[in-house]
Design a protein around this motif. Structure first.
Motif, PDB file in Angstrom:
ATOM      1  N   ARG A   1       0.403  -1.397   0.061  1.00 41.72           N
ATOM      2  CA  ARG A   1      -0.221  -0.126  -0.103  1.00 41.72           C
ATOM      3  C   ARG A   1       0.844   1.182  -0.234  1.00 41.72           C
ATOM      4  O   ARG A   1       0.263   1.729  -0.435  1.00 41.72           O
ATOM      5  CB  ARG A   1      -0.820   0.196   1.404  1.00 41.72           C
ATOM      6  N   GLY A   2       2.147   0.993  -0.552  1.00 43.83           N
ATOM      7  CA  GLY A   2       3.069   2.232   0.393  1.00 43.83           C
ATOM      8  C   GLY A   2       2.898   2.863   1.900  1.00 43.83           C
ATOM      9  O   GLY A   2       3.929   3.281   2.935  1.00 43.83           O
ATOM     10  N   GLU A   3       1.736   3.124   2.573  1.00 45.91           N
ATOM     11  CA  GLU A   3       1.648   2.934   3.962  1.00 45.91           C
ATOM     12  C   GLU A   3       0.548   2.200   4.194  1.00 45.91           C
ATOM     13  O   GLU A   3      -0.847   2.072   3.742  1.00 45.91           O
ATOM     14  CB  GLU A   3       1.829   4.738   4.482  1.00 45.91           C
ATOM     15  N   SER A   4       0.640   1.562   5.983  1.00 41.75           N
ATOM     16  CA  SER A   4      -0.792   1.637   6.129  1.00 41.75           C
ATOM     17  C   SER A   4      -0.928   2.081   7.242  1.00 41.75           C
ATOM     18  O   SER A   4       0.691   2.397   7.747  1.00 41.75           O
ATOM     19  CB  SER A   4      -0.672   0.008   6.263  1.00 41.75           C
ATOM     20  N   VAL A   5      -2.210   1.999   8.269  1.00 41.42           N
ATOM     21  CA  VAL A   5      -2.805   2.290   9.842  1.00 41.42           C
ATOM     22  C   VAL A   5      -2.040   1.987  10.454  1.00 41.42           C
ATOM     23  O   VAL A   5      -2.634   0.152  10.615  1.00 41.42           O
ATOM     24  CB  VAL A   5      -4.094   3.050   9.186  1.00 41.42           C
ATOM     25  N   LYS A   6      -1.604   2.193  11.555  1.00 38.91           N
ATOM     26  CA  LYS A   6      -1.416   1.218  12.939  1.00 38.91           C
ATOM     27  C   LYS A   6      -1.764   1.619  13.915  1.00 38.91           C
ATOM     28  O   LYS A   6      -1.431   3.632  13.797  1.00 38.91           O
ATOM     29  CB  LYS A   6       0.782   1.177  12.574  1.00 38.91           C
ATOM     30  N   ALA A   7      -2.176   1.761  14.937  1.00 35.51           N
ATOM     31  CA  ALA A   7      -2.568   2.478  16.299  1.00 35.51           C
ATOM     32  C   ALA A   7      -1.562   1.865  17.716  1.00 35.51           C
ATOM     33  O   ALA A   7      -1.397   0.403  17.736  1.00 35.51           O
ATOM     34  CB  ALA A   7      -4.181   2.139  16.439  1.00 35.51           C
ATOM     35  N   TYR A   8      -1.800   3.209  18.294  1.00 35.76           N
ATOM     36  CA  TYR A   8      -1.176   2.877  19.064  1.00 35.76           C
ATOM     37  C   TYR A   8      -2.371   3.169  20.152  1.00 35.76           C
ATOM     38  O   TYR A   8      -3.229   4.309  20.269  1.00 35.76           O
ATOM     39  CB  TYR A   8       0.358   3.824  19.733  1.00 35.76           C
ATOM     40  N   VAL A   9      -2.002   1.958  21.351  1.00 32.11           N
ATOM     41  CA  VAL A   9      -2.937   2.675  22.360  1.00 32.11           C
ATOM     42  C   VAL A   9      -2.566   2.433  23.383  1.00 32.11           C
ATOM     43  O   VAL A   9      -2.380   1.267  23.945  1.00 32.11           O
ATOM     44  CB  VAL A   9      -4.840   2.220  22.055  1.00 32.11           C
ATOM     45  N   SER A  10      -3.564   2.981  24.556  1.00 35.14           N
ATOM     46  CA  SER A  10      -3.716   2.903  25.942  1.00 35.14           C
ATOM     47  C   SER A  10      -4.484   2.484  26.400  1.00 35.14           C
ATOM     48  O   SER A  10      -5.613   2.986  26.226  1.00 35.14           O
ATOM     49  CB  SER A  10      -2.303   3.344  27.044  1.00 35.14           C
ATOM     50  N   LEU A  11      -4.702   1.704  27.604  1.00 35.21           N
ATOM     51  CA  LEU A  11      -6.232   0.863  27.770  1.00 35.21           C
ATOM     52  C   LEU A  11      -6.856   0.771  29.665  1.00 35.21           C
ATOM     53  O   LEU A  11      -5.501   1.742  30.223  1.00 35.21           O
ATOM     54  CB  LEU A  11      -5.833  -1.062  28.234  1.00 35.21           C
ATOM     55  N   ARG A  12      -7.850   1.626  29.928  1.00 34.34           N
ATOM     56  CA  ARG A  12      -8.374   2.075  30.683  1.00 34.34           C
ATOM     57  C   ARG A  12      -8.022   1.293  31.403  1.00 34.34           C
ATOM     58  O   ARG A  12      -8.132  -0.404  31.558  1.00 34.34           O
ATOM     59  CB  ARG A  12      -8.976   2.387  30.813  1.00 34.34           C
ATOM     60  N   PRO A  13      -7.944   1.764  33.091  1.00 34.98           N
ATOM     61  CA  PRO A  13      -7.425   0.178  34.013  1.00 34.98           C
ATOM     62  C   PRO A  13      -8.417  -0.619  34.398  1.00 34.98           C
ATOM     63  O   PRO A  13      -9.658  -0.195  34.553  1.00 34.98           O
ATOM     64  CB  PRO A  13      -7.114   1.644  35.832  1.00 34.98           C
ATOM     65  N   GLY A  14      -8.212  -2.002  34.681  1.00 38.25           N
ATOM     66  CA  GLY A  14      -8.925  -2.629  34.602  1.00 38.25           C
ATOM     67  C   GLY A  14     -10.228  -3.509  33.062  1.00 38.25           C
ATOM     68  O   GLY A  14     -10.465  -4.181  33.705  1.00 38.25           O
TER      69      GLY A  14
END
Length: 536
Positions: free
Chosen positions: A475-488
C-alpha cells in the motif's frame, strides 16, 4: 464575539488587580498564600535585583520552573525590569536547554536549585548567561506537606554555587523596582519555543498585546466572576497555561492555584481543597483524572468552566466525562504562534459534531480574528471543504526569533499558516481534521489519523489512542494504531482492529494495533506521533 480593549500588558493588568484588591490571594500553593500586595512587592524586589545585574529592556530572562509561586514572581519581575521572558520546559535535558539559551541569547536564568547543580550549570557554558536565580519547590508552603515532598525535592542543596542567588531571598530583600519600562502592546513579552513535536523548537515572539487580548477574551467569554479561582492544570511554561491561567487570572484579579506538576491524585486533592472555578488542560490530563481510583463527581462540582486545549479532544471523551462526572468539557483551538486560543466554544453553547467525519468542532473564531481555509494553491475554500487553516488577528505573533526565512514562510503578509487541516461550516464553527504532515497515504487514499483515533476512543477499553502511517510494501503506507487501556480493562489488538473495521472505510482501519502501558507525550499533554512513527 464582541471586540475587546485589553490593557497594554499583563503587568498592567496585575498592577490594576493589586491596586483594587491588595489583600486578595494572588497565588495559592498547597497551604501557602501570597496576596496581591505581597506578590507586587516580592516581584518588585526581583526586578530590582535583575536591574542591579544590568538586565533591562529587551534582555532575555529564561524561566525554567514547574507550577510554583516562583514562576509568577520571576515572570512579573522580569517584565518589571523590561525584559523578555523565555519559558523553558523543566523536562528539557542539557542539550535542549543549551540550544534555547544560546538561540535566545538569555542573560539570566531562573530554575530549580537542584537542576542547576545537577546539569543546568554545565548546559549554560558558552551562553550569554551572566546571572542565575534558583528556587526550591518547598518554598511558600509548609515543609510538612507530604504531597509536595512526594513530588518535589527534599530541600535546597547546601551549595548552589557562589554565582547563584536564591530567588526567595532576593524577593524578600526589598529591592526597589527599577523605573517603569513603559511596556507597550507591541513589545515582545515572551519568546515561546514550540514544543518540538516535529523538529527543532523555534522561538515565537509573543507580544504583550497578544497576551492581554487573549487573556481578556478568556475573562469576557466565560461566566466567571472577578476574583475567581483559576487552577493551573496546564503547565505555566506552555502558552496555554501562560495565557489562559496566569494572564487571565491576573486580568480578572483572581487567585491562581498552583500544585507543582501534574499528578492526578494531587490535583484531585487540590480540587477539593481550593474549590476552583476554572481550569484548562489537555485531553490526556482529563483522561488521567477520570481514571484515578478515588475520583468522584464532587471533585469537579465547584467548576464553572472546564476547558481542553493543546491536543485534540475526542467526542467520546466529552460524553464519557459528562456521563460519569456531570461536566461539559469545552474545546478550543490555538497554537504557540497564535498566543494560545484563536477559536473557542462560546459560553452556554456546546460544540457540534460533524455528522460526516464525526469530528468535534473546536469552536468559533474570536473577536477581531479571521480564520480562512485555503487549498494547496493558496485559494480560499468555501464552507465544508477541507484545507489548511490560516489565521489573522491581534493574537498572531509577528514571527520567529532570529529566523527570517521561517517567518516569511509561516507568516506571509502577517497571516499564520498553521499547518493544520480543517474546515468551517456555514455557521462559522471550525473543525480541525489533523496536522497536514500527519496524513497517511494508503494505496493513494488519504487517511487522517484523527478520524481513526476518534473511533478508537469510542471503545470502552481505550484510554489513549494515536494513529500513524507505517511503511507497507503493497500500500505504500498502512495505518497503525497505538493505544493504552483504561484501568482494569482488557482488549486484544485484533479486537480493536475489527472494531474500527466495522465503523470506517476499509482503507482507514488500522491493520496493526499495538497496546502500550502509556503513550509518549510532551509535558503539555500532546501525544508524540513522531516518536511512535519512529518506533515503527
Amino acid at each position: 464575539m464582541a471586540p475587546v480593549a485589553p490593557p497594554p500588558s499583563v503587568l498592567d493588568a496585575f498592577r490594576a488587580a493589586a491596586a483594587r484588591a491588595p489583600e486578595r490571594t494572588a497565588l495559592a500553593y498547597f497551604d501557602g498564600r501570597i496576596g496581591y500586595a505581597e506578590a507586587d512587592a516580592l516581584s518588585d524586589s526581583v526586578a530590582g535585583h535583575l536591574a542591579g545585574r544590568g538586565i533591562g529592556r529587551g534582555d532575555r530572562v529564561a524561566v525554567m520552573l514547574q507550577n510554583t509561586p516562583h514562576f509568577a514572581l520571576a515572570v512579573l519581575g522580569a517584565w518589571k525590569a523590561g525584559a523578555v521572558v523565555v519559558p523553558l520546559n523543566p523536562m528539557y535535558k542539557s542539550a535542549e536547554v543549551g540550544h534555547i539559551l544560546r538561540d535566545s541569547g538569555a542573560v539570566a536564568l531562573v530554575c530549580e536549585a537542584r537542576a542547576w547543580v545537577g546539569y543546568l550549570r554545565e548546559a549554560a557554558y558558552g551562553t550569554a548567561l551572566r546571572t542565575t536565580l534558583t528556587a526550591s519547590d518547598l518554598d511558600f508552603q509548609s515543609r510538612n506537606d507530604i504531597r509536595v515532598l512526594a513530588l518535589g525535592q527534599p530541600g535546597r542543596p547546601a551549595d548552589a554555587g557562589s554565582d547563584v542567588d536564591d530567588l526567595v531571598t532576593v524577593a524578600r530583600r526589598g529591592h526597589p523596582a527599577p523605573p517603569d519600562p513603559g511596556l507597550t502592546a507591541a513589545d515582545t513579552a515572551l519568546i515561546s519555543y514550540t514544543s518540538g513535536t516535529s523538529g527543532t523548537p523555534k522561538g515565537a515572539m509573543n507580544p504583550h498585546g497578544a497576551l492581554t487580548h487573549n487573556a481578556l477574551r478568556q475573562v469576557t467569554g466565560h461566566p466567571i466572576p472577578e476574583g475567581a479561582r483559576y487552577f493551573a492544570l496546564a503547565p505555566l511554561f506552555h502558552i496555554t497555561g501562560m495565557v489562559c491561567e496566569l494572564a487571565a487570572c491576573f486580568t480578572n484579579a483572581g487567585t491562581l492555584v498552583l500544585a507543582h506538576r501534574f499528578d492526578a491524585g494531587v490535583v484531585l486533592d487540590a480540587f477539593l481543597e481550593h474549590r476552583p472555578d476554572y481550569a484548562v488542560g489537555p485531553a490526556t490530563a482529563f483522561m488521567a483524572l477520570a481514571a484515578h481510583p478515588d475520583v468522584t463527581p464532587d471533585h469537579f462540582a465547584s467548576f464553572r468552566v472546564l476547558s481542553s486545549g493543546g491536543a485534540p479532544l475526542p467526542p467520546a471523551l466529552v460524553e464519557r466525562l459528562r456521563t460519569a462526572f456531570g461536566f461539559y468539557l469545552r474545546g478550543g483551538y490555538g497554537l504557540t504562534e497564535s498566543t494560545a486560543a484563536c477559536a473557542t466554544v462560546p459560553a452556554h453553547r456546546e460544540a457540534p459534531v460533524d455528522p460526516v467525519s464525526g469530528t468535534l468542532s473546536v469552536g468559533v473564531p474570536g473577536a477581531d480574528t479571521v480564520v480562512r481555509i485555503l487549498d494547496e494553491h493558496g485559494a480560499e475554500l468555501p464552507f465544508g471543504e477541507t484545507g489548511e487553516i490560516v489565521v489573522r488577528g491581534p493574537q498572531v505573533v509577528p514571527g520567529y526569533w532570529g529566523l527570517p526565512a521561517e517567518t516569511a514562510l509561516t507568516f506571509p503578509d502577517g497571516e499564520l499558516r498553521t499547518g493544520d487541516v480543517g474546515f468551517m461550516d456555514a455557521d462559522g464553527w471550525l473543525y480541525v481534521v489533523d496536522r497536514k504532515k500527519d496524513m497517511i497515504n494508503a494505496s493513494g487514499f488519504k487517511v487522517w489519523p484523527r478520524e481513526v483515533e476518534d473511533v478508537l476512543y469510542t471503545h470502552p477499553a481505550v484510554r489513549e489512542a494515536a494513529v500513524v502511517g507505517v511503511p507497507d510494501p503493497y500500500r505504500g503506507e498502512s495505518v497503525k494504531a497505538y493505544v493504552s487501556l483504561r484501568p482494569g480493562a482488557h482488549a486484544e489488538p485484533a479486537e480493536l482492529s475489527a472494531y474500527c473495521a466495522e465503523r470506517i472505510a476499509a482503507y482507514k482501519y488500522p491493520r496493526q494495533v499495538e497496546i502500550l502501558p502509556v503513550l509518549p507525550k510532551t509535558t503539555s499533554g500532546k501525544i508524540l506521533r513522531r516518536e511512535l512513527r519512529e518506533r515503527g
